[in-house]
Design a protein around this motif. Structure first.
Motif: not given
Lengths: 320, 320
Positions: A79-81, A138-139, A143-144, A299-302
């Motif tokens: 999980i991120c965020g 956002e971090e 990374v993505g 979204a793809t990058i996340t």
């Protein structure tokens, strides 16, 4: 998009979650970073904090229960965020810049869970001391982005209510800056004297002029704002007046970009993550200064960032 | 303060009026610029525009009727401020910079009045083309300031919801800049995410630090704002955190002042017109940069500007 009752059997390898303030998005992933299914929910951090009957685990398991066969044990959920915020599920203390993607993954915290089928990892946000700044979520996009562009050196822009710009070099996030541009634009256009000057009218050339003007007077922001109103008052009778929304938007975004361009070092590039109208405005404003930055889907990058964190967590647990 | 039924007899020479958006102030004057009496009212331009039963003449005569003996004819009433706006009594078209005090007086318009006892002059505001800007009311304070300081060369600051800075040289107002600082501070401290960081706490040293910080990063306003929040989030546990109001106020006022200081030419000075808390903050912020500017009372200076306009109008009418 809902896949609540889909059974992916043994293909299901891990679960990715982007848990924001006002919504969350969950993906079922296989071993090869393919998306098996996904689901969204409005139960972001604020909704859970405001309802004593909800908890992060109840919300999460409610969304993914249909994916989890009975014999699954300890399926990784990354999980991120905002789930890692102080008011979230379990606080994941900020990781300091400069930070590598592996530093972020290693900073993940593991909340206790009742459901034995899942094993939850919550990734930390980033913080910067000195020129104080913070980010959460956002971090993982950064990374993505770095996974897809390992040689990139320069500034990555993530437009939003609070825009983030991060400097990336040598595989590290070395610094970042939050700009309150989106919130300031909304307040000024809806609640200040400038609301009388802002309507549905829009003109691309007026926006570009305001971006140029902001760069010509990068210290004059609080004065340039009043020009949105004064420009109409001093125009000769019958003259056409630039639409206020274009001028205000160009002034705000242009001032933000002028500040970043002042920090850009020779050889550094600019990249843009986002979609829709706002990303297009940043793309247009950067083009005024000769920077070509095509918006890349957030979204793809996340998801790519969560996959990279998952890979680090898996290899770390194998090492131990 | 009320002097509604005072009969000043033949001492009454003219009447001065500062008619603002939300209030007005009226002075009974003798031939030697002495104040015989004064009266205030909340019936500014907005109140009159919002009530079909009110008109500017009805409001004015209602306030000064007791001062006007029956045999008075055509007593000069000199008005500055919003009475000359498009939505006011009669539009007094803006006077362009550069402008001398006499240019402003000669730009006065004369509305038709029913009451034969008064003869009304409404002074124009100032406008600037190119770097678009406007003012209505403050130009009369500048004229009053110039009467008291005929040799002054530099920038005069009038703090407010929309602060005005005007450049004065060779007896002319040569340029000016409006800054939306007061309104931006109010919106951010009451309606943005920064409201969680702003309370009654205040620290003079934190304000001064923020003023210095704004000057060190004069292009970074939209980023520095977020530091008001992030500063508290990245502080070590138990560390004291600078009160958000001081940091936000210092950032806003400091950014405004940094922009003006960048325009200051060698040999130019800075003066400050105003009173109360806000003027003290500007005084403190200017002191951080080594500029000593003691606030001068605005009402006195307005009256002095109206007196100078009256003198010009009297001598012009004698010439004709």
């Amino acid at each position: 998009m809902s896949a609540l009752n889909q059974d992916y059997g043994t293909s299901l390898s891990w679960i990715a979650v982007d848990w924001g303030t006002s919504n969350l998005r969950v993906w079922a992933m296989d071993d090869n970073a393919n998306i098996l299914g996904s689901v969204e929910s409005p139960l972001g951090m604020n909704a859970i904090a405001g309802d004593p009957k909800l908890s992060f685990e109840v919300v999460l398991v409610g969304l993914i229960d249909g994916w989890l066969t009975k014999d699954i044990v300890g399926l990784p959920v990354v999980i991120c965020g905002m789930a890692g915020a102080k008011q979230g599920w379990l606080e994941a203390p900020y990781c300091d810049v400069p930070a590598r993607p592996t530093d972020l993954a290693k900073g993940a915290v593991k909340p206790d869970v009742r459901d034995p089928r899942i094993s939850v990892f919550i990734l930390p946000g980033l913080c910067q001391r000195g020129d104080s700044d913070v980010m959460r979520g956002e971090e993982t996009q950064l990374v993505g982005f770095m996974a897809a562009h390992p040689e990139f050196a320069g500034w990555v822009c993530l437009p939003g209510t609070h825009s983030k710009w991060a400097r990336i070099a040598d595989g590290k996030i070395t610094a970042f800056r939050t700009y309150m541009s989106g919130e300031v634009f909304a307040l000024l256009s809806q609640h200040s004297i400038l609301r009388h000057s802002v309507d549905d009218g829009w003109d691309d050339a007026a926006f570009a002029d305001a971006v140029r003007g902001a760069c010509a007077q990068p210290t004059a922001f609080l004065h340039s704002l009043f020009g949105v109103r004064a420009g109409a008052l001093v125009a000769p009778a019958g003259a056409s007046v630039a639409p206020g929304a274009s001028v205000l938007s160009g002034t705000v975004i242009g001032t933000e970009i002028a500040d970043v361009l002042g920090l850009l070092q020779p050889g550094e590039n600019i990249a843009l993550i986002g979609a829709g109208k706002l990303a297009s405005l940043y793309q247009a404003a950067l083009a005024v200064h000769g920077h070509k930055a095509t918006p890349q889907d957030g979204a793809t990058i996340t998801l790519s960032g969560l996959a990279r964190a998952h890979a680090t967590l898996v290899s770390t647990s194998k090492e131990n």
